[in-house]
Design a protein around this motif. Structure first.
Motif, PDB file in Angstrom:
ATOM      1  N   LEU A  53      -9.086  -4.190   4.918  1.00  0.00           N
ATOM      2  CA  LEU A  53      -9.058  -3.930   3.470  1.00  0.00           C
ATOM      3  C   LEU A  53      -8.779  -2.440   3.322  1.00  0.00           C
ATOM      4  CD1 LEU A  53      -9.582  -4.677   0.470  1.00  0.00           C
ATOM      5  CD2 LEU A  53     -11.998  -4.232   0.867  1.00  0.00           C
ATOM      6  N   GLY A  54      -7.624  -2.119   2.769  1.00  0.00           N
ATOM      7  CA  GLY A  54      -7.286  -0.701   2.683  1.00  0.00           C
ATOM      8  C   GLY A  54      -5.948  -0.507   1.997  1.00  0.00           C
ATOM      9  N   GLY A  55      -5.323   0.625   2.248  1.00  0.00           N
ATOM     10  CA  GLY A  55      -4.035   0.921   1.637  1.00  0.00           C
ATOM     11  C   GLY A  55      -2.933   0.119   2.311  1.00  0.00           C
ATOM     12  N   VAL A  56      -2.071  -0.474   1.503  1.00  0.00           N
ATOM     13  CA  VAL A  56      -0.887  -1.143   2.036  1.00  0.00           C
ATOM     14  C   VAL A  56       0.299  -0.279   1.617  1.00  0.00           C
ATOM     15  CG1 VAL A  56       0.497  -3.259   2.033  1.00  0.00           C
ATOM     16  CG2 VAL A  56      -2.002  -3.403   1.859  1.00  0.00           C
ATOM     17  N   PHE A  57       0.923   0.344   2.583  1.00  0.00           N
ATOM     18  CA  PHE A  57       1.981   1.316   2.297  1.00  0.00           C
ATOM     19  C   PHE A  57       3.362   0.693   2.479  1.00  0.00           C
ATOM     20  CE2 PHE A  57      -1.792   3.715   3.493  1.00  0.00           C
ATOM     21  CZ  PHE A  57      -1.847   4.657   2.484  1.00  0.00           C
ATOM     22  N   ASP A  58       4.344   1.305   1.854  1.00  0.00           N
ATOM     23  CA  ASP A  58       5.728   0.864   1.983  1.00  0.00           C
ATOM     24  C   ASP A  58       6.390   1.797   2.989  1.00  0.00           C
ATOM     25  OD1 ASP A  58       8.151  -0.421  -0.163  1.00  0.00           O
ATOM     26  OD2 ASP A  58       8.616   0.919   1.496  1.00  0.00           O
ATOM     27  N   SER A  59       6.623   1.293   4.196  1.00  0.00           N
ATOM     28  CA  SER A  59       7.031   2.235   5.237  1.00  0.00           C
ATOM     29  C   SER A  59       8.378   2.914   4.991  1.00  0.00           C
ATOM     30  CB  SER A  59       6.887   1.663   6.639  1.00  0.00           C
ATOM     31  OG  SER A  59       7.700   0.564   6.813  1.00  0.00           O
ATOM     32  N   GLN A  61       9.606   3.760   2.107  1.00  0.00           N
ATOM     33  CA  GLN A  61       9.314   4.771   1.076  1.00  0.00           C
ATOM     34  C   GLN A  61       8.522   5.941   1.654  1.00  0.00           C
ATOM     35  OE1 GLN A  61      10.564   5.247  -1.661  1.00  0.00           O
ATOM     36  NE2 GLN A  61      10.881   3.401  -2.815  1.00  0.00           N
ATOM     37  N   MET A  62       7.784   5.673   2.718  1.00  0.00           N
ATOM     38  CA  MET A  62       7.012   6.717   3.390  1.00  0.00           C
ATOM     39  C   MET A  62       7.904   7.514   4.350  1.00  0.00           C
ATOM     40  SD  MET A  62       3.702   6.578   2.527  1.00  0.00           S
ATOM     41  CE  MET A  62       2.574   6.936   3.855  1.00  0.00           C
ATOM     42  N   GLY A  63       9.199   7.168   4.377  1.00  0.00           N
ATOM     43  CA  GLY A  63      10.138   7.916   5.216  1.00  0.00           C
ATOM     44  C   GLY A  63      10.213   7.427   6.647  1.00  0.00           C
ATOM     45  N   MET A  64       9.620   6.250   6.906  1.00  0.00           N
ATOM     46  CA  MET A  64       9.613   5.748   8.276  1.00  0.00           C
ATOM     47  C   MET A  64      10.888   4.949   8.552  1.00  0.00           C
ATOM     48  SD  MET A  64       6.530   6.789   9.101  1.00  0.00           S
ATOM     49  CE  MET A  64       5.831   5.900  10.502  1.00  0.00           C
ATOM     50  N   LYS A  65      11.294   4.962   9.813  1.00  0.00           N
ATOM     51  CA  LYS A  65      12.469   4.193  10.245  1.00  0.00           C
ATOM     52  C   LYS A  65      11.989   3.073  11.148  1.00  0.00           C
ATOM     53  CE  LYS A  65      15.014   7.240   8.285  1.00  0.00           C
ATOM     54  NZ  LYS A  65      15.356   6.917   6.911  1.00  0.00           N
ATOM     55  N   SER A  66      12.462   1.861  10.887  1.00  0.00           N
ATOM     56  CA  SER A  66      11.966   0.786  11.745  1.00  0.00           C
ATOM     57  C   SER A  66      13.063  -0.192  12.113  1.00  0.00           C
ATOM     58  CB  SER A  66      10.793   0.082  11.095  1.00  0.00           C
ATOM     59  OG  SER A  66      11.243  -0.577   9.950  1.00  0.00           O
ATOM     60  N   THR A  67      12.752  -0.968  13.136  1.00  0.00           N
ATOM     61  CA  THR A  67      13.703  -1.974  13.580  1.00  0.00           C
ATOM     62  C   THR A  67      12.959  -3.128  14.247  1.00  0.00           C
ATOM     63  OG1 THR A  67      15.774  -2.347  14.777  1.00  0.00           O
ATOM     64  CG2 THR A  67      14.167  -0.931  15.859  1.00  0.00           C
ATOM     65  N   LEU A  68      13.625  -4.269  14.295  1.00  0.00           N
ATOM     66  CA  LEU A  68      13.106  -5.433  15.021  1.00  0.00           C
ATOM     67  C   LEU A  68      13.859  -5.513  16.343  1.00  0.00           C
ATOM     68  CD1 LEU A  68      11.487  -8.187  15.063  1.00  0.00           C
ATOM     69  CD2 LEU A  68      13.528  -9.212  14.051  1.00  0.00           C
ATOM     70  N   CYS A  69      13.123  -5.660  17.427  1.00  0.00           N
ATOM     71  CA  CYS A  69      13.749  -5.690  18.753  1.00  0.00           C
ATOM     72  C   CYS A  69      13.447  -6.996  19.466  1.00  0.00           C
ATOM     73  CB  CYS A  69      13.209  -4.564  19.627  1.00  0.00           C
ATOM     74  SG  CYS A  69      13.577  -2.944  18.981  1.00  0.00           S
TER      75      CYS A  69
ATOM     76  N   ASP B  44      -2.964   7.157  -7.237  1.00  0.00           N
ATOM     77  CA  ASP B  44      -2.102   6.855  -8.378  1.00  0.00           C
ATOM     78  C   ASP B  44      -0.705   7.428  -8.163  1.00  0.00           C
ATOM     79  OD1 ASP B  44      -3.252   5.254 -10.348  1.00  0.00           O
ATOM     80  OD2 ASP B  44      -4.557   6.876 -11.036  1.00  0.00           O
ATOM     81  N   GLY B  45      -0.668   8.678  -7.709  1.00  0.00           N
ATOM     82  CA  GLY B  45       0.610   9.351  -7.466  1.00  0.00           C
ATOM     83  C   GLY B  45       1.429   8.639  -6.399  1.00  0.00           C
ATOM     84  N   LEU B  46       0.755   8.239  -5.316  1.00  0.00           N
ATOM     85  CA  LEU B  46       1.454   7.535  -4.234  1.00  0.00           C
ATOM     86  C   LEU B  46       1.991   6.189  -4.715  1.00  0.00           C
ATOM     87  CD1 LEU B  46      -1.000   8.212  -1.249  1.00  0.00           C
ATOM     88  CD2 LEU B  46       1.294   9.166  -1.521  1.00  0.00           C
ATOM     89  N   ARG B  47       1.218   5.559  -5.605  1.00  0.00           N
ATOM     90  CA  ARG B  47       1.671   4.271  -6.118  1.00  0.00           C
ATOM     91  C   ARG B  47       2.880   4.439  -7.038  1.00  0.00           C
ATOM     92  NH1 ARG B  47      -2.367  -0.130  -8.509  1.00  0.00           N
ATOM     93  NH2 ARG B  47      -2.545   1.365 -10.175  1.00  0.00           N
ATOM     94  N   GLU B  48       2.836   5.480  -7.852  1.00  0.00           N
ATOM     95  CA  GLU B  48       3.981   5.729  -8.738  1.00  0.00           C
ATOM     96  C   GLU B  48       5.263   5.993  -7.951  1.00  0.00           C
ATOM     97  OE1 GLU B  48       2.961   8.725 -11.669  1.00  0.00           O
ATOM     98  OE2 GLU B  48       1.349   7.379 -12.333  1.00  0.00           O
ATOM     99  N   LYS B  49       5.116   6.674  -6.805  1.00  0.00           N
ATOM    100  CA  LYS B  49       6.293   6.967  -5.974  1.00  0.00           C
ATOM    101  C   LYS B  49       6.724   5.769  -5.138  1.00  0.00           C
ATOM    102  CE  LYS B  49       5.205  11.834  -5.274  1.00  0.00           C
ATOM    103  NZ  LYS B  49       3.950  12.179  -4.575  1.00  0.00           N
ATOM    104  N   GLY B  50       5.960   4.684  -5.212  1.00  0.00           N
ATOM    105  CA  GLY B  50       6.302   3.495  -4.435  1.00  0.00           C
ATOM    106  C   GLY B  50       5.877   3.580  -2.981  1.00  0.00           C
ATOM    107  N   MET B  51       5.145   4.622  -2.625  1.00  0.00           N
ATOM    108  CA  MET B  51       4.712   4.762  -1.230  1.00  0.00           C
ATOM    109  C   MET B  51       3.511   3.853  -0.945  1.00  0.00           C
ATOM    110  SD  MET B  51       5.191   8.864  -1.112  1.00  0.00           S
ATOM    111  CE  MET B  51       4.916   9.268   0.595  1.00  0.00           C
ATOM    112  N   LEU B  52       2.650   3.723  -1.933  1.00  0.00           N
ATOM    113  CA  LEU B  52       1.491   2.834  -1.811  1.00  0.00           C
ATOM    114  C   LEU B  52       1.791   1.560  -2.608  1.00  0.00           C
ATOM    115  CD1 LEU B  52      -1.557   2.402  -0.976  1.00  0.00           C
ATOM    116  CD2 LEU B  52      -2.122   3.333  -3.226  1.00  0.00           C
TER     117      LEU B  52
END
Lengths: 149, 155
Positions: A53-59, A61-69, B44-52
């Motif tokens: 239970l925690g933050g679910v991030f968009d990788s 958007q977080m600047g990460m590069k990924s691939t399926l191998c 909130d800021g991270l969510r607005e930027k689509g990162m969270l």
């Protein structure tokens, strides 16, 4: 899992509020007391139904590069190769699959250079070719399971 | 701490497990040495930027009854990709639907992850997706064993 657990899990998959009392917001919406919710979450965690239970991030958007191998690993070398591949924290998922390409893993790194370096290292450490299939277009990523009892 | 450090610390805390307590963001704030309000404002800021995407739960799907899962890969013509990709994305049993670059010798370019509660349901979902999309060249690649599953480390 009873009906209360199901309600809680369905809600938690959509996400809690970013407010000082997220579980109170949740309690009001579900009609279950905050106390019960907190106790149930703890129990669902202990029983292993909740992985995290925690933050679910968009990788991306977080600047990460990924691939399926994928790799074609001889049966006798599966454990050894899995250990080498899994040693990278950038390897987040790895599955043995029923296909001539039997080892499938995802690599998510902070730059394209890191990503390339890891794939090359795995190839040279194992002597097995790694095929890489980066995303061209995302149509969906929504890991939520509709639960009912 | 600079703004950048603060954001870094909040991300670091949130990629772990949040305690099931009445004021979870307060607990996070105390660990970092910020106020609860500051933590919420960063989120909130991270969510607005689509990162969270959200603060929520990731389930062990086998344990909640979804124990028939497969990666199904489809061979789709590039000009037809958006139609098929969006159609498959609409199915509630499809969790991931990606068009991927593939090497020579691997003709399947649309990747879906499908989750069902039984082998029969899984088979039915795949047949239905094939029928609706008109794509009949596909391969069902089932997982035999989970060798690793963790989260991305962002910071």
């Amino acid at each position: 899992m009873d009906q209360i657990d199901v309600k809680i899990l369905n809600y938690l998959q959509e996400g809690i509020t970013l407010s000082p009392r997220p579980f109170l917001d949740m309690a009001r919406e579900l009609g279950i007391s905050e106390e019960t919710i907190l106790a149930r979450i703890e129990a669902l965690r202990n029983r292993g139904l909740i992985r995290r239970l925690g933050g679910v991030f968009d990788s991306p958007q977080m600047g990460m590069k990924s691939t399926l191998c994928a790799m074609e690993v001889p049966e006798a070398r599966i454990q050894e190769v899995a250990e080498k591949v899994n040693a990278y924290h950038e390897v987040t998922h790895n599955y043995l699959r029923d296909d001539p390409y039997n080892m499938w893993f995802t690599v998510t790194a902070s730059s394209r250079e890191d990503l390339e370096r890891i794939l090359q290292e795995i190839e040279s450490d194992t002597g097995i070719k790694v095929i890489s299939m980066p995303v061209r277009q995302r149509y969906k990523i929504k890991v939520a399971f509709a639960l009912n009892d | 701490m600079t703004r950048h450090d603060i954001i870094d610390r909040v991300i670091k805390e949130l990629q772990g497990d949040l305690p099931a307590v009445s004021r979870p963001y307060q607990v996070v704030a105390e660990r970092i040495g910020l106020s609860e309000e500051e933590v919420i404002s960063v989120l909130d800021g991270l969510r607005e930027k689509g990162m969270l995407k959200r603060v929520g739960a990731v389930l062990r799907h086998q344990k909640v009854g979804y124990d028939a899962n497969a990666m199904v890969v489809w061979k789709v013509a590039e000009e037809d990709m958006d139609r098929v990709g969006n159609l498959m994305a609409d199915s509630p049993q499809v969790s991931h639907c990606y068009w991927r670059e593939t090497p020579a010798g691997w003709p399947y370019n649309l990747f879906t992850m499908i989750h069902a509660r039984s082998r029969e349901e899984l088979k039915a979902v795949i047949l239905e997706l094939s029928r609706m999309s008109g794509i009949d060249e596909y391969r069902v690649i089932e997982s035999v064993k989970e060798l690793k599953k963790t989260s991305v480390q962002y910071r």
